[in-house]
Design an enzyme around this catalytic site. Structure first.
Site, PDB file in Angstrom:
ATOM      1  N   ASP A  52       6.058 -12.082  18.529  1.00 28.38           N
ATOM      2  CA  ASP A  52       4.767 -11.892  19.255  1.00 28.38           C
ATOM      3  C   ASP A  52       4.964 -10.529  19.994  1.00 28.38           C
ATOM      4  O   ASP A  52       3.883 -10.273  20.647  1.00 28.38           O
ATOM      5  CB  ASP A  52       4.116 -13.278  19.609  1.00 28.38           C
ATOM      6  CG  ASP A  52       5.067 -13.622  20.988  1.00 28.38           C
ATOM      7  OD1 ASP A  52       6.098 -13.123  21.065  1.00 28.38           O
ATOM      8  OD2 ASP A  52       4.643 -14.596  21.431  1.00 28.38           O
ATOM      9  N   SER A  53       5.932 -10.044  20.087  1.00 29.52           N
ATOM     10  CA  SER A  53       6.227  -8.642  20.669  1.00 29.52           C
ATOM     11  C   SER A  53       5.342  -7.646  19.943  1.00 29.52           C
ATOM     12  O   SER A  53       5.132  -6.559  20.499  1.00 29.52           O
ATOM     13  CB  SER A  53       7.560  -8.315  20.584  1.00 29.52           C
ATOM     14  OG  SER A  53       8.498  -8.326  19.427  1.00 29.52           O
ATOM     15  N   ASP A  91       6.707 -15.887  14.805  1.00 29.24           N
ATOM     16  CA  ASP A  91       6.163 -16.603  16.165  1.00 29.24           C
ATOM     17  C   ASP A  91       4.928 -17.376  16.272  1.00 29.24           C
ATOM     18  O   ASP A  91       3.947 -16.603  15.610  1.00 29.24           O
ATOM     19  CB  ASP A  91       6.112 -15.593  17.313  1.00 29.24           C
ATOM     20  CG  ASP A  91       7.624 -15.367  18.013  1.00 29.24           C
ATOM     21  OD1 ASP A  91       8.413 -16.380  17.875  1.00 29.24           O
ATOM     22  OD2 ASP A  91       7.715 -14.205  18.616  1.00 29.24           O
ATOM     23  N   LYS A 121       8.772 -19.885  15.141  1.00 25.74           N
ATOM     24  CA  LYS A 121       9.601 -19.905  16.178  1.00 25.74           C
ATOM     25  C   LYS A 121       8.446 -20.154  17.589  1.00 25.74           C
ATOM     26  O   LYS A 121       7.468 -19.742  17.535  1.00 25.74           O
ATOM     27  CB  LYS A 121      10.253 -18.502  16.636  1.00 25.74           C
ATOM     28  CG  LYS A 121      10.778 -18.873  18.183  1.00 25.74           C
ATOM     29  CD  LYS A 121      11.738 -17.614  18.275  1.00 25.74           C
ATOM     30  CE  LYS A 121      11.228 -16.252  18.576  1.00 25.74           C
ATOM     31  NZ  LYS A 121      10.367 -16.058  19.767  1.00 25.74           N
ATOM     32  N   GLU A 123       8.242 -21.117  21.844  1.00 33.48           N
ATOM     33  CA  GLU A 123       9.001 -20.747  23.305  1.00 33.48           C
ATOM     34  C   GLU A 123       8.694 -22.027  24.034  1.00 33.48           C
ATOM     35  O   GLU A 123       7.733 -22.675  24.083  1.00 33.48           O
ATOM     36  CB  GLU A 123       8.366 -19.471  23.872  1.00 33.48           C
ATOM     37  CG  GLU A 123       8.308 -18.344  23.283  1.00 33.48           C
ATOM     38  CD  GLU A 123       7.585 -17.388  24.134  1.00 33.48           C
ATOM     39  OE1 GLU A 123       7.318 -17.405  25.296  1.00 33.48           O
ATOM     40  OE2 GLU A 123       7.964 -16.003  23.748  1.00 33.48           O
ATOM     41  N   GLU A 190      17.003 -15.719  25.918  1.00 34.11           N
ATOM     42  CA  GLU A 190      16.627 -14.605  26.043  1.00 34.11           C
ATOM     43  C   GLU A 190      16.943 -14.295  27.355  1.00 34.11           C
ATOM     44  O   GLU A 190      16.475 -15.046  28.586  1.00 34.11           O
ATOM     45  CB  GLU A 190      15.167 -14.287  25.751  1.00 34.11           C
ATOM     46  CG  GLU A 190      14.543 -12.773  26.355  1.00 34.11           C
ATOM     47  CD  GLU A 190      13.217 -12.281  25.820  1.00 34.11           C
ATOM     48  OE1 GLU A 190      12.785 -13.070  24.807  1.00 34.11           O
ATOM     49  OE2 GLU A 190      12.754 -11.300  26.118  1.00 34.11           O
TER      50      GLU A 190
HETATM   51  O1  KIV Z   1       8.538 -11.796  20.176  1.00 31.26           O
HETATM   52  C1  KIV Z   1       9.911 -11.411  20.212  1.00 31.26           C
HETATM   53  O2  KIV Z   1      10.153 -10.288  19.745  1.00 31.26           O
HETATM   54  C2  KIV Z   1      11.012 -12.219  20.438  1.00 31.26           C
HETATM   55  C3  KIV Z   1      12.172 -11.712  20.775  1.00 31.26           C
HETATM   56  C4  KIV Z   1      12.162 -10.774  21.930  1.00 31.26           C
HETATM   57  C5  KIV Z   1      13.380 -12.642  20.727  1.00 31.26           C
HETATM   58  O3  KIV Z   1      10.525 -13.305  20.667  1.00 31.26           O
END
Ligand code: KIV
Length: 272
Positions: A52-53, A91, A121, A123, A190
């Protein structure tokens, strides 16, 4: 010697587990689009995270909070179309799984159905085990994410190193064990002290992928645009830049502008 991952036609969660057992490091990068994902897959990256980056890197938001499930699905599907070997993890964005396990399951099902990804994924630790459990019950592999969890930036107030104090470190260790017990196939850690990440890695059987968590983990992940130097405004200590693509692209674009303005482009051989 055991087979190297380059001989594997498709990386699965089991392959990552075997890599941990053999002590082979796992290389993971983010990708959000077809073209980049194709390059990564062709050089045998083990895993691609559609993080989600994308909210920061692709959409220009300040945090990962605004990105939507539909936007993550768009990025995930674009990546999956390019990939034949790497494990693809997408994510679940903020607000699509916290506090309501049924919604979490629906979000994960949409991602799996509409992108063709291999896993999702999420969090968080103990507070999201009900959601993880429900997603797993549908046969969807789940990767955990502890330490600096950017979706909680408004709670943390800063992107600084997490779990430097004993209480938070103990909680993180407990959460890692809970995630493993719940059934996560791997965990991202992280921005936490390297010693703490090493302890979690040695205590858990599932692979631990670090970002800013030192070298004594089972694998590493970086944000592609950061490590390629496309983004330049973000320079944490853990980030190794492998290129200065921002500079290279600027030079190429300036040259193109010059060629257009001077009527050098297109020339005789570049037309019909
Ligand atoms: O969203 C992302 O890029 C991440 C990584 C920083 C692990 O969760």
């Amino acid at each position: 010697m055991a087979a190297l991952p380059t001989t594997i036609s498709k990386v699965t969660t089991h392959v990552l587990q075997e890599m941990k057992q053999k002590g082979e490091k796992i290389a993971m990068l983010t990708a959000y689009d077809f073209s980049m994902a194709r390059i990564l897959d062709r050089v045998d990256i083990d895993a691609i995270l559609v993080g989600d980056s994308a909210s920061n890197v692709m959409a220009g938001h300040r945090t990962t909070i605004p990105i939507t499930l539909n936007e993550m699905i768009y990025h995930g599907a674009s990546v999956v179309r390019a990939v034949s070997r790497a494990l693809v993890i997408v994510d679940l964005p903020f607000g699509t799984y916290q506090g309501n396990s049924k919604e979490a399951l629906n979000s994960a099902i949409r991602i799996m159905k509409e992108t063709g990804a291999d896993a999702v994924k999420l969090e968080g630790g103990r507070e999201i085990t009900e959601s993880i459990d429900r997603i797993l019950s549908a046969g969807i592999p789940v990767m955990g994410h502890l330490g600096l969890t950017p979706q909680s930036i408004n709670k943390f107030g800063t992107y600084t190193v997490r779990a430097t104090e004993n209480e938070e470190a103990q909680r993180l260790i407990e959460d890692a064990h809970i995630l493993e017990k719940t059934g996560c196939f791997a965990i991202v850690l992280e921005k936490i002290p390297a010693k703490l990440a090493a302890q979690v890695t040695s205590e858990l059987k599932i692979p631990i992928i670090g970002i800013g968590a030192g070298g004594n983990v089972d694998g590493q992940v970086l944000v592609l645009h950061d490590m390629l130097g496309i983004t330049t405004q973000f320079s944490p200590r853990f980030l190794r830049r492998y290129h200065n693509l921002s500079h290279e692209i600027s030079l190429a674009v300036k040259e193109y502008i010059g060629d257009v303005k001077s009527k050098d482009f297109p020339n005789e051989t570049e037309q019909y």
